[in-house]
Motif scaffolding. Structure first.
Motif, PDB file in Angstrom:
ATOM      1  N   HIS A  73      -2.663  12.350   4.695  1.00 14.72           N
ATOM      2  CA  HIS A  73      -3.143  12.611   3.331  1.00 14.72           C
ATOM      3  C   HIS A  73      -2.930  14.068   2.948  1.00 14.72           C
ATOM      4  O   HIS A  73      -2.499  14.368   1.821  1.00 14.72           O
ATOM      5  CB  HIS A  73      -4.618  12.243   3.232  1.00 14.72           C
ATOM      6  CG  HIS A  73      -5.199  12.386   1.869  1.00 14.72           C
ATOM      7  ND1 HIS A  73      -5.009  11.462   0.858  1.00 14.72           N
ATOM      8  CD2 HIS A  73      -5.952  13.376   1.316  1.00 14.72           C
ATOM      9  CE1 HIS A  73      -5.625  11.859  -0.240  1.00 14.72           C
ATOM     10  NE2 HIS A  73      -6.206  13.023   0.011  1.00 14.72           N
ATOM     11  N   GLU A  77     -10.746  12.531  -2.520  1.00 15.40           N
ATOM     12  CA  GLU A  77      -9.776  11.454  -2.702  1.00 15.40           C
ATOM     13  C   GLU A  77      -9.491  10.754  -1.380  1.00 15.40           C
ATOM     14  O   GLU A  77      -9.346   9.526  -1.329  1.00 15.40           O
ATOM     15  CB  GLU A  77      -8.477  12.019  -3.283  1.00 15.40           C
ATOM     16  CG  GLU A  77      -8.600  12.470  -4.740  1.00 15.40           C
ATOM     17  CD  GLU A  77      -7.339  13.164  -5.230  1.00 15.40           C
ATOM     18  OE1 GLU A  77      -6.497  13.534  -4.373  1.00 15.40           O
ATOM     19  OE2 GLU A  77      -7.214  13.347  -6.456  1.00 15.40           O
ATOM     20  N   ALA A 124     -12.294   8.421  -0.553  1.00 16.31           N
ATOM     21  CA  ALA A 124     -12.314   7.279  -1.469  1.00 16.31           C
ATOM     22  C   ALA A 124     -11.274   6.241  -1.075  1.00 16.31           C
ATOM     23  O   ALA A 124     -11.449   5.046  -1.336  1.00 16.31           O
ATOM     24  CB  ALA A 124     -12.058   7.754  -2.904  1.00 16.31           C
ATOM     25  N   ARG A 125     -10.202   6.678  -0.406  1.00 19.55           N
ATOM     26  CA  ARG A 125      -9.109   5.766  -0.068  1.00 19.55           C
ATOM     27  C   ARG A 125      -9.210   5.196   1.339  1.00 19.55           C
ATOM     28  O   ARG A 125      -8.758   4.092   1.601  1.00 19.55           O
ATOM     29  CB  ARG A 125      -7.763   6.491  -0.215  1.00 19.55           C
ATOM     30  CG  ARG A 125      -7.424   6.857  -1.645  1.00 19.55           C
ATOM     31  CD  ARG A 125      -6.173   7.712  -1.727  1.00 19.55           C
ATOM     32  NE  ARG A 125      -5.852   8.068  -3.103  1.00 19.55           N
ATOM     33  CZ  ARG A 125      -4.886   8.901  -3.448  1.00 19.55           C
ATOM     34  NH1 ARG A 125      -4.145   9.470  -2.517  1.00 19.55           N
ATOM     35  NH2 ARG A 125      -4.662   9.178  -4.721  1.00 19.55           N
ATOM     36  N   VAL A 126      -9.783   5.970   2.244  1.00 19.17           N
ATOM     37  CA  VAL A 126      -9.814   5.532   3.636  1.00 19.17           C
ATOM     38  C   VAL A 126     -10.987   4.584   3.849  1.00 19.17           C
ATOM     39  O   VAL A 126     -12.058   4.749   3.273  1.00 19.17           O
ATOM     40  CB  VAL A 126      -9.918   6.742   4.593  1.00 19.17           C
ATOM     41  CG1 VAL A 126     -11.307   7.358   4.545  1.00 19.17           C
ATOM     42  CG2 VAL A 126      -9.560   6.342   6.012  1.00 19.17           C
ATOM     43  N   SER A 153       0.832  -1.207   0.000  1.00 18.59           N
ATOM     44  CA  SER A 153       0.000   0.000   0.000  1.00 18.59           C
ATOM     45  C   SER A 153       0.863   1.252   0.000  1.00 18.59           C
ATOM     46  O   SER A 153       1.796   1.371   0.792  1.00 18.59           O
ATOM     47  CB  SER A 153      -0.901  -0.008   1.245  1.00 18.59           C
ATOM     48  OG  SER A 153      -1.422   1.264   1.494  1.00 18.59           O
ATOM     49  N   TRP A 154       0.522   2.196  -0.877  1.00 13.71           N
ATOM     50  CA  TRP A 154       1.218   3.488  -0.887  1.00 13.71           C
ATOM     51  C   TRP A 154       1.017   4.216   0.439  1.00 13.71           C
ATOM     52  O   TRP A 154       1.925   4.883   0.950  1.00 13.71           O
ATOM     53  CB  TRP A 154       0.696   4.353  -2.033  1.00 13.71           C
ATOM     54  CG  TRP A 154       1.215   3.991  -3.388  1.00 13.71           C
ATOM     55  CD1 TRP A 154       0.538   3.349  -4.377  1.00 13.71           C
ATOM     56  CD2 TRP A 154       2.528   4.252  -3.918  1.00 13.71           C
ATOM     57  NE1 TRP A 154       1.340   3.189  -5.481  1.00 13.71           N
ATOM     58  CE2 TRP A 154       2.567   3.740  -5.229  1.00 13.71           C
ATOM     59  CE3 TRP A 154       3.665   4.865  -3.398  1.00 13.71           C
ATOM     60  CZ2 TRP A 154       3.689   3.822  -6.031  1.00 13.71           C
ATOM     61  CZ3 TRP A 154       4.794   4.953  -4.212  1.00 13.71           C
ATOM     62  CH2 TRP A 154       4.796   4.437  -5.506  1.00 13.71           C
ATOM     63  N   THR A 155      -0.189   4.102   1.008  1.00 10.46           N
ATOM     64  CA  THR A 155      -0.465   4.761   2.280  1.00 10.46           C
ATOM     65  C   THR A 155       0.429   4.214   3.383  1.00 10.46           C
ATOM     66  O   THR A 155       0.988   4.964   4.185  1.00 10.46           O
ATOM     67  CB  THR A 155      -1.940   4.572   2.672  1.00 10.46           C
ATOM     68  OG1 THR A 155      -2.771   5.100   1.640  1.00 10.46           O
ATOM     69  CG2 THR A 155      -2.257   5.277   3.980  1.00 10.46           C
TER      70      THR A 155
END
Length: 539
Positions: free
Chosen positions: A347, A382, A385-387, A109-111
């Motif tokens: 983020h 964004e 949408a990702r979390v 994962s990038w996160t």
């Protein structure tokens, strides 16, 4: 304050399991200045020696151009998703710009990578910062490497929920479950379930000494069989903070077991310090963000200490509410707000290196240096949408603040937009105040109306008639007003014949003694109906 990690140390800590050097000088001197996500649509604004995450970059020609561009801004490295085949143009660009190109393992994962990189490159504090075991307090990656060197085996440190906290080098020589743990920063669910069913966690938590864990059962078609492990609980008094896992071929000798036992005590001190340090940092940041958003006498100093400038910015307000399908206890809501606030801060920092965010009460506020409110809405969208969240996160976006003196107005706008989202009067999860300004005004107007004053006049008479006679004249009036007097559309919305609708509308006008041709009468009725919906959502 100085940063802790150089590019060389980052590669040493994360190893080839996550990052591999494609081309360029990976031994570049100097501490990493920050972690930034590359956005091809925006002019990059990078701290010195930045690590740039090239999410979505893969074409070699694009990579060479971006590497050259980043070199002009003094970046240290560009991280792109593997596999990357370096051609002569890319290698030359990396050599001439001084920007190393790193390949990031597929499936990770990038996160999670951004989180680990920020942990490694976090400010180390003053020169006299505390050290435990000759390692800076809270530096668990360094602790994991020290334990691995002591035991000559790859090591991971995990929290009580089997989330990866830190890991040592040499993970490429482990098994698939360990690799998946590092890539996902969480022990895979199927493995934790097996460990729970076999009572492994209970045995580890009951024992103060290391526990040998036999290989987990896997399917016959597994490419590589799992390796045995030794694990020990990390304790602070009676509280279990996490576990240390060491891949070893057989049970440890008494001497090595004692070494791991003593290492667990050291890890406990580091984890306690890390938690306390994180809490103190959150509190300080919350105070600074709160002061900056007040636009008072101390706001300029707070802005400076947050690393911001006296520049245009937009304030965002994030909170989480229960969804229709989920009911959460107060403690669960608080924990989710804290988790989302941390992710929100990460983020926003990825969107702009000088962004600042903190949880204040039950709302996480972010200050995002931007010139456009619409861009802030995109960043918030964004993020949602990702979390992942079982509950319903909402983000209100305020107006553009031209300088720090206008941050209070932007904060007020973000709070007003967030209140509209919380009311449920709109279905979206992100709202710019300008887009919901009328809804915000209606909510504030409802606050000013004394209890019992709505409905009144014609609307009150129609509501009373409906209750007494079990009719729906008020819904008829509402539909007619909502559809600008178009009987065909209003009747279709109520699933009745147009003639029936006209009869009910005439009856509503008679009962309410209201002239629907009068613009002021229509406005009064519409306003009361809107306020009734706000004060009584079931109406």
């Amino acid at each position: 304050m100085t940063n802790e990690a150089s590019l060389g140390r980052v590669l040493e800590e994360l190893g080839t399991t996550l990052l591999d050097v494609v081309c360029g000088d990976a031994k570049r001197s100097g501490d990493v200045g920050g972690v930034v996500i590359y956005d091809p649509l925006d002019e990059p604004e990078l701290p010195a020696n930045a690590l740039v995450l090239g999410v979505g970059l893969h074409d070699p020609a694009d990579l060479a151009r971006v590497v050259t561009q980043l070199g002009a801004y003094g970046a240290a490295a560009l991280v792109v998703r593997a596999p990357v085949a370096p051609d002569e143009e890319l290698a030359a660009a990396a050599r001439e710009s001084g920007v190393a190109v790193l390949a990031f393992a597929r499936g990770a994962s990038w996160t999670h990578l951004a989180g680990m990189l920020r942990s490694l490159t976090a400010d180390s504090g003053p020169d006299d910062a505390h050290t435990l075991g000759r390692i800076r307090s809270g530096d668990l990656f360094a602790v994991a490497n020290s334990i691995a060197a002591l035991l000559d085996a790859p090591v991971t440190i995990e929290d009580r929920n089997s989330r990866l906290v830190a890991f040592s080098s040499r993970q490429e020589a482990t098994d698939p479950s360990r690799v998946q743990t590092i890539l996902g920063r969480q022990v895979p669910e199927q493995y934790t379930r097996i460990l729970e069913e076999r009572g492994v966690f209970q045995a580890i938590y009951r024992s103060e000494r290391p526990v040998f864990v036999a290989p987990l059962p896997v399917s016959d078609d597994a490419a590589q069989p799992p390796l045995p492990r030794t694990a020990i609980a990390v304790r602070a008094g009676d509280e279990i903070l996490g576990t240390i896992w060491v891949i070893v071929p057989e049970p440890m000798s008494e001497e090595r077991s004692q070494a791991l036992y003593e290492a667990a005590q050291l890890v406990a001190m580091h984890m306690v310090w890390q938690r306390a340090d994180a809490d103190m940092e959150r509190q300080l940041r919350a105070e600074l963000v709160s002061t900056a958003l007040q636009s008072g006498p101390g706001s300029l100093e707070a802005v400076r200490r947050l690393g911001l400038r006296d520049e245009p910015a937009v304030v965002l307000a994030l909170t989480v509410v229960e969804s229709a399908a989920e009911h959460a206890l107060p403690a669960q809501l608080a924990a989710e707000r804290k988790r989302l606030a941390d992710a929100f801060a990460m983020h926003l920092t990825a969107a702009h290196p000088r962004a600042a965010a903190a949880l204040i009460g039950d709302v996480a506020y972010g200050i995002l240096p931007l010139l456009q409110e619409e861009r802030a809405v995109l960043v918030a969208t964004e993020f949602l949408a990702r979390v992942g969240s079982r509950l319903r996160p909402l983000v209100g976006v305020g107006q553009l603040a031209r300088d720090s003196s206008a941050l209070a107005r932007s904060r007020s706008g973000a709070e007003r937009a967030l209140r509209v989202l919380r009311s449920g009067s709109v279905s979206r999860q992100v709202a710019l105040l300008d887009d919901v300004h009328v809804d915000a005004l209606l909510i504030e107007l409802a606050d000013l109306v004394p209890r019992g004053d709505i409905p009144s006049g014609a609307v009150a008479r129609i509501v009373a008639y409906d209750r007494e006679n079990q009719t729906s004249l008020i819904e008829t009036l509402r539909a007619w007003l909502d559809h600008f007097g178009d009987v065909a559309e209003a009747s279709a919305a109520m699933y009745v014949h147009p003639n029936t609708f006209r009869y009910r509308l005439r009856r509503a006008a008679e009962v309410g003694r209201v002239d629907l041709k009068d613009a002021d009468a229509r406005l009064a009725a519409m306003l009361q109906l809107r306020l009734m919906k706000i004060t009584d959502p079931g109406f």
